[in-house]
Design an enzyme around this catalytic site. Structure first.
Site, PDB file in Angstrom:
ATOM      1  CE  LYS A   1      -4.018   2.215   1.698  1.00  0.00           C
ATOM      2  NZ  LYS A   1      -2.680   2.841   1.465  1.00  0.00           N
TER       3      LYS A   1
ATOM      4  CD  GLU B   1       1.036  -3.055  15.740  1.00  0.00           C
ATOM      5  OE1 GLU B   1       1.207  -2.012  16.417  1.00  0.00           O
ATOM      6  OE2 GLU B   1       1.818  -3.436  14.874  1.00  0.00           O
TER       7      GLU B   1
ATOM      8  CB  CYS C   1       4.320   0.594  16.751  1.00  0.00           C
ATOM      9  SG  CYS C   1       4.425  -1.179  16.391  1.00  0.00           S
TER      10      CYS C   1
ATOM     11  CD  GLU D   1       3.810   5.825  17.805  1.00  0.00           C
ATOM     12  OE1 GLU D   1       4.259   4.679  17.859  1.00  0.00           O
ATOM     13  OE2 GLU D   1       2.776   6.131  17.188  1.00  0.00           O
TER      14      GLU D   1
END
Length: 486
Positions: A185, A259, A293, A392
Site C-alpha cells: 500500500k 522505520e 527522515c 521533526e
C-alpha cells in the site's frame, strides 16, 4: 505506464495488481495527486476499498499457503529478483520522472538515487543464495539440531510519499528473497512508482499472488494492518502512525518493523575541518527540501567556532538554487503538499516565538508566486527546550546549536526522543568513532554522511524497530524454527 513530459499529466492508473492480474476497483472511490509546483491537479486514480484489500490479502495468503514461491529454492527466487532488477534498470528514467513530478524532488537528485532500486533487488538475490536458511548444529547428547530460517508469511508493506520506490524496494526485495508474499500500500500521494514496480514484477514472471498492489488512504490502510491474514507489517513513515500500527499489531502479536522519524545531529568536534564537512552538510541537512527522515537537521558546533561555521554555512545555504524541480540546475524544489508547507511554516513561527533567531530564510522564495515553496531556513540560538530542537519538522529548516565540550555535544545530540541517524566530523577518525559510539542512534557516519542499501539502517528510541538493508533487512522477514532430530 510511462511518465511523460512535465507539462503533460501522466496516464492515470485505473486498475489494481491483485493475484497476478490487473483488476478493476470494487468501488468508485478516487484519490487525487496534486502538483507541488503548480498546485494543480495532475491526475485522479482509484482508491482501494476494504473489498479490494480483502482480495489482495486472500491472493497473498493463497500464494503463501499453497503456492510455489515459499517452497522454491533460494536460488530460484534469486533468479526472479534479478529479472526484476534488470527490468527496473530499463525504467530508471520513468522512476526518476515520477518522483520529481509527484514529490517535487530535483531531477538531478532523483536521477542519481533511482539506481538504489535495482541495487536492492540484486543485493537480496545474491544474499538469498548464500544466507544460511538451514544451520545444522549438535546437541550435548550427540543428537542433531537443524535451525531453520523460514519466511514470516504474508507481509503488508506500507510506504510514505517522500522516497516512494526506494522505501518500497527495501521491503519488497528482502521479503521476496525470504519467501514471503506481499500486499503493498503506497502513499496515496505518490502511486506511480509502485505501479512501475508491479509492471516489472509481472513481466519478470513472479508467480501470481506473490506481490499485490492496492494504493489507498489511511482508512483502508488501517483495515490492512488489522487484517488477521497479515502476518507482518513493514511500515515507513511518521512516528505517530508507527505507534498506532505497533499498537494494532500488538493485539494479535503480528510481527512489525518500523522505520520512523528522526532529528539527527551532525556533531562537528573542535578539531573538525569545516570546509571538508560543508559539502556533506549541504547535501544532507536539507535533502529533498528536508523531507527525509535522516536529514541532519541539528548541527552542533563548538562555542568558540560558532561564527566561523556560520559564515561558511550561511554563505553556502544562500546560494541554494530553489525552483522548477525538472530544471537540471535546481538544487531544491517545493515541499510536496500544502499541509507540509503549513507544517513547516508553523515550526518556523514556533522557533521565533520561543526565542531562536533566523539567520537566513524563513519565507517564500522571491519571484515564486505559486507552488509549495519555502526558503532554506537556518536558526541559531536554539536551546534544547524548543520545539525546533526536539521535533521533526520535515522541511528545509536547520538548527545550528553550540556546545561547551565533547560531553555537552553528546548530551545535546542524544537529547531527543529520536535516534535514527547522525554524523561526526573530526580530524581524528578514531576520536570520531568514539563519539559515534556514544550517540544513541541507529546509524552514524564519521567525516561524511552515508546511507548504503547493503548495510542496515534503522532507529533507536522512537525512530523505529528493526532494520532495513543488509542481512538484517532479510531477517526482518524471517522466523526461526528449531528442529531436534532424535
Amino acid at each position: 505506464m510511462n511518465v511523460v513530459a512535465r507539462d503533460v499529466a501522466p496516464k492515470a492508473p485505473d486498475r489494481f495488481f491483485i493475484n497476478g492480474e490487473w483488476v478493476a476497483p470494487k468501488s468508485g472511490k478516487t484519490l487525487d495527486v496534486v502538483s507541488p509546483v503548480t498546485e494543480e491537479l495532475l491526475f485522479s486514480y482509484p482508491e482501494a476499498s476494504e473489498a479490494d484489500m480483502e482480495a489482495a490479502v486472500a491472493a497473498a495468503r493463497e500464494a503463501f499457503d499453497n503456492g510455489p514461491w515459499p517452497r522454491m529454492s533460494s536460488a530460484e527466487r534469486a533468479g526472479y529478483l534479478r529479472k526484476v532488477a534488470s527490468l527496473l534498470e530499463e525504467r530508471l528514467d520513468d522512476i526518476a520522472g515520477a518522483w520529481t513530478l509527484q514529490v517535487g524532488a530535483p531531477i538531478m537528485l532523483t536521477k542519481k538515487l533511482v539506481g538504489q532500486n535495482p541495487t536492492l533487488f540484486n543485493y537480496y538475490a545474491d544474499l538469498a543464495e548464500t544466507y544460511p536458511f538451514v544451520d545444522e548444529r549438535s546437541r550435548d547428547d550427540g543428537g542433531k539440531v537443524r535451525v531453520v530460517k523460514e519466511p514470516v508469511g504474508v507481509c503488508a508493506a506500507i510506504t510514505p510519499w517522500n522516497a516512494p520506490l526506494v522505501l518500497l524496494s527495501y521491503k519488497v526485495s528482502a521479503a521476496l528473497a525470504a519467501g514471503c508474499t506481499m500486499v503493498a500500500k503506497p502513499s496515496p500521494e505518490t502511486p506511480l512508482e509502485a505501479y512501475i514496480l508491479a509492471e516489472c514484477i509481472e513481466k519478470a514472471g513472479i508467480p501470481k499472488g506473490v506481490f499485490n498492489l492496492v494504493p489507498a488512504g489511511r482508512e483502508s490502510g488501517d483495515y490492512l494492518v488489522r487484517h488477521k491474514g497479515i502476518d507482518k507489517v513493514a511500515f515507513t513513515g511518521s512516528t505517530a502512525a508507527g505507534k498506532h500500527i505497533a499498537a494494532v499489531c500488538s493485539e494479535r502479536l503480528a510481527r512489525v518493523s518500523l522505520e520512523l522519524g528522526g532529528k539527527s545531529a551532525a556533531v562537528l568536534l573542535d578539531d573538525a575541518d569545516f570546509a571538508k564537512a560543508l559539502p556533506w552538510l549541504m547535501i544532507y541537512s536539507m535533502p529533498i527540501t528536508g523531507q527525509v527522515c535522516f536529514s541532519l537537521t541539528r548541527i552542533l558546533v563548538p562555542e568558540r567556532r560558532k561564527q566561523e561555521f556560520l559564515d561558511m554555512f550561511l554563505g553556502a545555504v544562500s546560494q541554494i538554487k530553489v525552483g522548477d524541480p525538472f530544471s537540471p540546475e535546481t538544487q531544491m524544489g517545493p515541499l510536496t503538499m500544502e499541509r507540509q508547507l503549513r507544517r513547516v511554516e508553523g515550526y518556523i513561527q514556533a522557533g521565533r516565538q520561543e526565542g531562536a533567531r533566523i539567520a537566513c530564510g524563513g519565507g517564500r522564495p522571491a519571484g515564486i508566486d505559486r507552488g509549495y515553496f519555502i526558503e532554506p531556513t537556518v536558526f541559531t540560538d536554539v536551546e534544547p527546550h524548543m520545539k525546533i530542537f526536539q521535533e521533526e519538522i520535515f522541511g528545509p529548516v536547520v538548527s545550528v546549536i553550540t556546545y561547551k565540550d565533547e560531553d555537552d555535544a553528546v548530551r545535546k545530540a542524544n537529547d531527543t526522543v529520536y535516534g535514527l541517524s547522525g554524523a561526526v566530523f573530526s580530524a581524528d577518525v578514531e576520536r570520531g568513532y568514539r563519539v559515534a559510539r556514544r550517540m544513541r542512534t541507529g546509524s552514524v557516519t564519521v567525516n561524511a554522511m552515508i546511507v548504503d542499501p547493503k548495510h542496515p539502517f534503522g532507529g533507536y528510541k522512537q525512530s523505529g524497530m528493526g532494520r532495513e538493508g543488509g542481512p538484517e533487512g532479510l531477517e526482518n522477514y524471517i522466523e526461526t524454527k528449531t528442529i531436534h532430530l532424535a
